[in-house]
Enzyme design. Structure first.
Site, PDB file in Angstrom:
ATOM      1  N   ASP A  88       8.723 -17.474  -4.076  1.00 28.55           N
ATOM      2  CA  ASP A  88       9.516 -18.659  -3.748  1.00 28.55           C
ATOM      3  C   ASP A  88       8.684 -19.919  -3.892  1.00 28.55           C
ATOM      4  O   ASP A  88       7.451 -19.885  -3.900  1.00 28.55           O
ATOM      5  CB  ASP A  88      10.083 -18.561  -2.332  1.00 28.55           C
ATOM      6  N   GLU A 184       7.913 -16.942   1.466  1.00 27.93           N
ATOM      7  CA  GLU A 184       6.665 -17.275   2.158  1.00 27.93           C
ATOM      8  C   GLU A 184       6.698 -18.702   2.687  1.00 27.93           C
ATOM      9  O   GLU A 184       6.154 -18.998   3.758  1.00 27.93           O
ATOM     10  CB  GLU A 184       5.483 -17.093   1.201  1.00 27.93           C
TER      11      GLU A 184
END
Length: 419
Positions: A88, A184
């Site tokens: 991400d 994350e």
């Protein structure tokens, strides 16, 4: 005509990966992944790892990608080593429709692109290391979005390593366990990684920034929600009755140590950071994050917030202020006492590729903190990127390439028994 450098494997991968949208969404953290786009990135990586000859490739319903690369000859019975990066990208800047390009940097301001006719630049005053990249190729976005080097540089570097080892089976390495994880950036990261199934005994994340930095220590972190409940009556008859929640919330914030906010701290100094406020005169909710490297100081900071609440409750009435603290992650340095070689090998691998390693305590969190406290010791290797979470994010091409070389040297150190 745009500058077109010769592309190495890691650069080609990086340029492709950053163009796949995969921004996480903090407003949807109850779902994993928090955005459907992360599935697209996960599927792409699963296909590429399978094409590279990895075994047991799995892309699950939460956009976790895991795979195994068999060990080189003679290292088959040694413990497996993990490599982890997150797929991400940050929500702190626009991250959709990334258009990367390579600039041959010749000094002065690094021009990323033009937005509304105005140049978006990085100066050497903003990033002093930039002066050391004169004559190098640097990857940037067009200035309207972040680049996504955090952490697609890490993803590309791991995949380029896997490609190199698959093409050259004589290069020594144990069984490698690869994990690419979602979310994350919103504090989720490796939380749902099945460690028994993953099968690594030790692991490294490939994340972070400046080449040569190495991290095995990070903040301990907690999130505090402060709720202030007022007493409301008509303001015309409020004397000695009304308790305005906005006023009490303001008092609470003023009592939090002002010198211990992020804008006044650095290095190993912890902080209190107010991140959210919402409400009315009847009820206000304040959000804080608490960070510290030292366990005792971390506990003290949490107690300070409770003490402020107790003081205000004594003034305005019990139950006026409540503090709810949620633990987020702990300093991963607490988990490396039994395996100091994880640190020694990383520092030596840096030196072997010509870098002077610098141990840096991370003023934030990593997937390594989550994994280390779940029983998988996991320090962090830098990717070479700069100015993450910003439209001025950039990464030198040579840094991408050197990181792959570094990882090759690092995994070779685990192709022999560890003492």
């Amino acid at each position: 005509m745009a500058y077109q450098p010769k592309q190495s494997d890691v650069l080609e991968r990086f340029m492709r990966y950053v163009q796949v949208d995969s921004q996480s969404n903090p407003d949807n953290e109850a779902e994993t992944p928090s955005t459907p786009a992360q599935h697209d990135m996960a599927r792409l990586l699963g296909e590429e790892l399978a094409a590279l000859g990895c075994e047991d490739v799995r892309v699950d319903e939460h956009a976790y990608v895991t795979a195994s690369l068999p060990a080189s000859a003679g290292a088959e019975e040694l413990p497996a080593l993990g490599l982890c990066a997150h797929i991400d990208t940050s929500f702190d800047a626009p991250a959709s429709g990334v258009r990367p390009h390579v600039v041959h940097y010749e000094g002065g301001d690094l021009v990323h692109g033009f937005v509304d006719g105005k140049p978006v630049v990085t100066t050497t005053a903003q990033v002093p290391d930039l002066a050391g990249f004169v004559g190098q190729d640097i990857v940037v976005s067009d200035g309207s979005t972040l680049l996504s080097a955090d952490d697609k540089a890490g993803v590309a570097e791991i995949c380029a390593l896997v490609a190199r080892l698959a093409a050259h089976p004589e290069l020594p390495h144990p069984t490698l366990k690869v994990a690419f994880v979602p979310d994350e950036e919103i504090g989720h990261g490796a939380r749902l990684l099945d460690l028994d199934r993953f099968g690594a005994k030790w692991c490294y994340t490939v994340d972070g920034e400046a080449l040569g930095e190495f991290n095995y220590e990070c903040f301990s972190a907690a999130e505090a929600t402060v709720t202030v409940r007022g007493v409301m009556v008509h303001p015309g008859s409020a004397k000695d009755i009304m308790v305005n929640a906005i006023t009490v919330a303001s008092e609470f914030q003023q009592m939090v140590p002002a010198a211990e906010r992020p804008e006044h701290t650095e290095g190993r100094e912890g902080f209190y950071h107010p991140i959210d406020v919402r409400g009315t005169a009847s009820e206000v909710e304040l959000g804080y994050i608490i960070r510290d490297f030292d366990a005792d100081s971390f506990a003290r900071r949490q107690q300070v917030l409770r003490d402020i609440a107790a003081f205000l409750n004594a003034r305005y009435g019990e139950g006026t202020v409540t503090v709810d603290i949620r633990q987020q992650y702990r300093n991963m340095a607490e988990r490396f006492g039994d395996c100091p070689f994880l640190i020694d090998h990383a520092l030596e691998a840096n030196r072997e590729v010509g870098l002077d390693p610098k141990v840096v305590a991370v003023r934030g969190g990593t997937d390594g903190a989550e994994l280390s406290f779940r029983g998988l010791p996991c320090p962090n290797i830098a990717t070479g990127g700069y100015s993450c979470h910003s439209v001025r994010e950039f990464v030198p091409v040579r840094s991408l390439e050197l990181t792959v070389d570094l990882l090759e040297r690092l995994v070779a150190k685990f192709a022999v028994p560890q003492e």
